[in-house]
Design a protein around this motif. Structure first.
Motif, mmCIF file in Angstrom:
data_model
loop_
_atom_site.group_PDB
_atom_site.id
_atom_site.type_symbol
_atom_site.label_atom_id
_atom_site.label_comp_id
_atom_site.label_asym_id
_atom_site.label_seq_id
_atom_site.Cartn_x
_atom_site.Cartn_y
_atom_site.Cartn_z
ATOM 1 N N ASP A 247 -4.487 -4.931 -11.087
ATOM 2 C CA ASP A 247 -5.747 -4.196 -11.263
ATOM 3 C C ASP A 247 -6.921 -5.134 -11.549
ATOM 4 O OD1 ASP A 247 -4.597 -1.780 -10.784
ATOM 5 O OD2 ASP A 247 -4.485 -1.136 -12.878
ATOM 6 N N ARG A 248 -6.652 -6.235 -12.251
ATOM 7 C CA ARG A 248 -7.722 -7.171 -12.601
ATOM 8 C C ARG A 248 -8.075 -8.126 -11.474
ATOM 9 N NH1 ARG A 248 -8.193 -7.856 -18.336
ATOM 10 N NH2 ARG A 248 -6.672 -6.550 -19.379
ATOM 11 N N SER A 249 -7.233 -8.169 -10.454
ATOM 12 C CA SER A 249 -7.474 -9.153 -9.396
ATOM 13 C C SER A 249 -7.819 -8.435 -8.098
ATOM 14 C CB SER A 249 -6.213 -9.982 -9.193
ATOM 15 O OG SER A 249 -5.202 -9.141 -8.695
ATOM 16 N N GLN A 250 -8.095 -9.231 -7.075
ATOM 17 C CA GLN A 250 -8.375 -8.606 -5.772
ATOM 18 C C GLN A 250 -7.325 -9.061 -4.769
ATOM 19 O OE1 GLN A 250 -11.776 -10.884 -5.628
ATOM 20 N NE2 GLN A 250 -12.256 -10.062 -7.638
ATOM 21 N N MET A 251 -6.088 -9.078 -5.211
ATOM 22 C CA MET A 251 -5.070 -9.565 -4.276
ATOM 23 C C MET A 251 -4.040 -8.476 -3.982
ATOM 24 S SD MET A 251 -3.073 -11.980 -6.902
ATOM 25 C CE MET A 251 -2.348 -11.325 -8.380
ATOM 26 N N GLY A 252 -3.337 -8.675 -2.883
ATOM 27 C CA GLY A 252 -2.215 -7.803 -2.598
ATOM 28 C C GLY A 252 -0.987 -8.305 -3.353
ATOM 29 N N VAL A 253 -0.024 -7.445 -3.517
ATOM 30 C CA VAL A 253 1.212 -7.831 -4.214
ATOM 31 C C VAL A 253 2.396 -7.285 -3.412
ATOM 32 C CG1 VAL A 253 2.626 -7.434 -6.291
ATOM 33 C CG2 VAL A 253 0.181 -7.838 -6.541
ATOM 34 N N ILE A 254 3.448 -8.096 -3.301
ATOM 35 C CA ILE A 254 4.694 -7.588 -2.701
ATOM 36 C C ILE A 254 5.812 -7.748 -3.726
ATOM 37 C CG2 ILE A 254 6.479 -8.005 -0.958
ATOM 38 C CD1 ILE A 254 4.347 -8.772 1.005
ATOM 39 N N LEU A 255 6.552 -6.689 -3.928
ATOM 40 C CA LEU A 255 7.724 -6.756 -4.790
ATOM 41 C C LEU A 255 8.948 -6.777 -3.882
ATOM 42 C CD1 LEU A 255 6.766 -3.970 -7.357
ATOM 43 C CD2 LEU A 255 6.620 -6.428 -7.681
ATOM 44 N N ILE A 256 9.813 -7.769 -4.086
ATOM 45 C CA ILE A 256 11.039 -7.857 -3.280
ATOM 46 C C ILE A 256 12.233 -7.515 -4.163
ATOM 47 C CG2 ILE A 256 12.575 -9.401 -1.997
ATOM 48 C CD1 ILE A 256 10.236 -10.951 -1.042
ATOM 49 N N GLY A 257 13.078 -6.639 -3.682
ATOM 50 C CA GLY A 257 14.235 -6.274 -4.495
ATOM 51 C C GLY A 257 15.381 -5.742 -3.657
ATOM 52 N N MET A 258 16.360 -5.244 -4.359
ATOM 53 C CA MET A 258 17.562 -4.716 -3.720
ATOM 54 C C MET A 258 17.324 -3.259 -3.333
ATOM 55 S SD MET A 258 20.193 -6.904 -4.124
ATOM 56 C CE MET A 258 21.657 -6.035 -4.665
ATOM 57 N N PRO A 259 18.134 -2.749 -2.402
ATOM 58 C CA PRO A 259 17.983 -1.332 -2.081
ATOM 59 C C PRO A 259 18.126 -0.507 -3.363
ATOM 60 C CG PRO A 259 19.498 -2.378 -0.551
ATOM 61 C CD PRO A 259 19.208 -3.390 -1.622
ATOM 62 N N GLY A 260 17.316 0.476 -3.512
ATOM 63 C CA GLY A 260 17.349 1.298 -4.738
ATOM 64 C C GLY A 260 16.132 1.026 -5.594
ATOM 65 N N ILE A 261 15.488 -0.138 -5.381
ATOM 66 C CA ILE A 261 14.321 -0.475 -6.202
ATOM 67 C C ILE A 261 13.195 0.545 -5.949
ATOM 68 C CG2 ILE A 261 13.302 -2.139 -4.546
ATOM 69 C CD1 ILE A 261 12.382 -3.760 -7.015
ATOM 70 N N GLU B 256 4.209 -9.111 9.457
ATOM 71 C CA GLU B 256 3.227 -8.033 9.686
ATOM 72 C C GLU B 256 3.004 -7.228 8.413
ATOM 73 O OE1 GLU B 256 4.680 -5.699 12.967
ATOM 74 O OE2 GLU B 256 4.525 -7.426 14.298
ATOM 75 N N PHE B 257 4.092 -6.961 7.729
ATOM 76 C CA PHE B 257 4.023 -6.206 6.473
ATOM 77 C C PHE B 257 3.215 -6.983 5.421
ATOM 78 C CE2 PHE B 257 6.497 -6.218 2.380
ATOM 79 C CZ PHE B 257 6.079 -5.000 1.879
ATOM 80 N N ALA B 258 3.508 -8.285 5.319
ATOM 81 C CA ALA B 258 2.804 -9.106 4.325
ATOM 82 C C ALA B 258 1.320 -9.228 4.677
ATOM 83 C CB ALA B 258 3.455 -10.491 4.239
ATOM 84 N N ASP B 259 1.021 -9.379 5.970
ATOM 85 C CA ASP B 259 -0.389 -9.436 6.397
ATOM 86 C C ASP B 259 -1.109 -8.152 5.989
ATOM 87 O OD1 ASP B 259 -0.367 -11.940 7.505
ATOM 88 O OD2 ASP B 259 -0.024 -11.261 9.562
ATOM 89 N N ALA B 260 -0.442 -7.023 6.192
ATOM 90 C CA ALA B 260 -1.072 -5.735 5.864
ATOM 91 C C ALA B 260 -1.335 -5.644 4.357
ATOM 92 C CB ALA B 260 -0.180 -4.582 6.325
ATOM 93 N N CYS B 261 -0.376 -6.034 3.545
ATOM 94 C CA CYS B 261 -0.555 -5.980 2.082
ATOM 95 C C CYS B 261 -1.683 -6.930 1.655
ATOM 96 C CB CYS B 261 0.729 -6.376 1.357
ATOM 97 S SG CYS B 261 2.062 -5.216 1.588
ATOM 98 N N ARG B 262 -1.746 -8.069 2.316
ATOM 99 C CA ARG B 262 -2.749 -9.082 1.957
ATOM 100 C C ARG B 262 -4.145 -8.618 2.356
ATOM 101 N NH1 ARG B 262 -4.483 -13.936 4.528
ATOM 102 N NH2 ARG B 262 -3.116 -13.588 6.310
ATOM 103 N N HIS B 263 -4.262 -8.100 3.558
ATOM 104 C CA HIS B 263 -5.588 -7.681 4.019
ATOM 105 C C HIS B 263 -6.087 -6.456 3.275
ATOM 106 C CE1 HIS B 263 -4.603 -9.975 7.886
ATOM 107 N NE2 HIS B 263 -5.428 -10.686 7.141
#
Ligand SMILES: Nc1ncnc2c1ncn2[C@@H]1O[C@H](COP(=O)(O)OP(=O)(O)OP(=O)(O)O)[C@@H](O)[C@H]1O
Ligand SMILES: [Mg+2]
Length: 267
Positions: free
Chosen positions: A149-163, A19-26
């Motif tokens: 900024d140059r593209s029209q896509m969503g982005v997800i960054l995956i990391g450890m707690p604290g990121i 659901e989270f990824a769909d939201a970022c993508r849309h």
């Protein structure tokens, strides 16, 4: 010995990730996903991107254009930066991945829709997931923001707690973050569901009504705190203990014996 990848289980956390990824993508936002090591972040991202299928296709882009022409479900790229990634390499890698996806979704590099990618706006990439985003230092994060900024896509960054706290120090990037998502360990109820599958792999059935089973589940929960990787490793030891002792029941004692031979880091 090559490790066989276990069957992917669609957990509640995976549904939340979807659901989270769909939201970022849309909405073409930047989303931030963080969670303890071993809870299943990478596997969820791979599943979302259909990466087991897409990655080999991308590497064959030269030999077969249009191999994914009708595949509207191939819209997400997964990228794991190396520890020493430079902004130049990051940029080159991301542009190339976007181009490869365009090529396999169209009739090839000469297709005008695929060429759009060369100008920095890969039309077929709707979402880019960057795993191990903790590895990116300031210049890499700046580069990623520029790419976004140059593209029209969503982005997800995956990391450890604290990121999420670390990224708050970069106001330009942080102001573009639309969603923050915590990837949590398995709940006690879901752990029972996952364990049912594990029990089945050794030919046993797990019943929540059976006292021995309930005790064993509680022991697994206590030892692993619902961490997927630990559950996987603990179960490998449980199988060993069963085999060595010729047992056919997974009891609390079996679980605890298995735990003794496991190195469990502090999570
Ligand atoms: N949905 C799932 N179905 C089956 N097994 C899973 C699932 N999610 C995770 N696992 C198991 O847990 C292990 C760890 O998962 P994963 O590598 O995705 O964790 P992670 O959160 O990315 O950890 P890290 O922060 O260390 O990168 C996997 O190798 C797999 O054995
Ligand atoms: Mg991971």
């Amino acid at each position: 010995m090559a490790l066989e990848r276990p069957q992917f289980l669609t957990t509640k956390e995976h549904r939340r990730f979807t659901e989270f990824a769909d939201a970022c993508r849309h909405d073409r936002y930047i989303g931030l996903c963080y969670g303890q090591p071993g809870v299943g972040k990478t596997l969820s991202a791979r599943q979302y991107a259909r990466w087991d299928e897409l990655e080999p296709m991308l590497s064959r882009w030269r030999s077969s254009y249009a191999q994914a022409r009708d595949r509207d479900d191939l819209h997400t790229l997964l990228y794991t930066p190396t520890l020493s990634v430079t902004p130049g390499v990051l940029s080159k890698d991301l542009v190339a991945l976007g181009q490869y996806l365009s090529v396999i979704r169209t009739a090839g590099p000469s297709d005008p829709r695929a060429c759009g990618a060369a100008h920095g706006s890969p039309p077929y990439t709707e979402l880019l997931i960057v795993d191990e985003a903790d590895r990116l230092k300031t210049p890499g994060l700046e580069q990623l923001r520029d790419h976004y900024d140059r593209s029209q896509m969503g982005v997800i960054l995956i990391g450890m707690p604290g990121i999420e706290k670390r990224l708050a120090r970069y106001p330009q990037l942080y102001s573009r973050i639309g969603f923050v998502h915590e990837y949590r360990p398995l709940s006690a109820g879901e752990l029972a569901f996952v364990l049912q599958r594990h029990w089945a792999t050794v030919g046993l059935t797990l019943s929540a009504d059976d006292f021995t089973d309930t005790e064993a589940i509680a022991a697994v929960h206590r030892i692993t705190s619902g961490n997927f990787r630990l559950v996987q490793r603990l179960f490998a030891q449980i199988t060993r203990v069963l085999e060595i002792n010729g047992l056919t029941v997974i009891s609390r004692e079996v679980v605890e014996t298995a735990r003794e031979s496991l190195v469990i880091g502090t999570l």
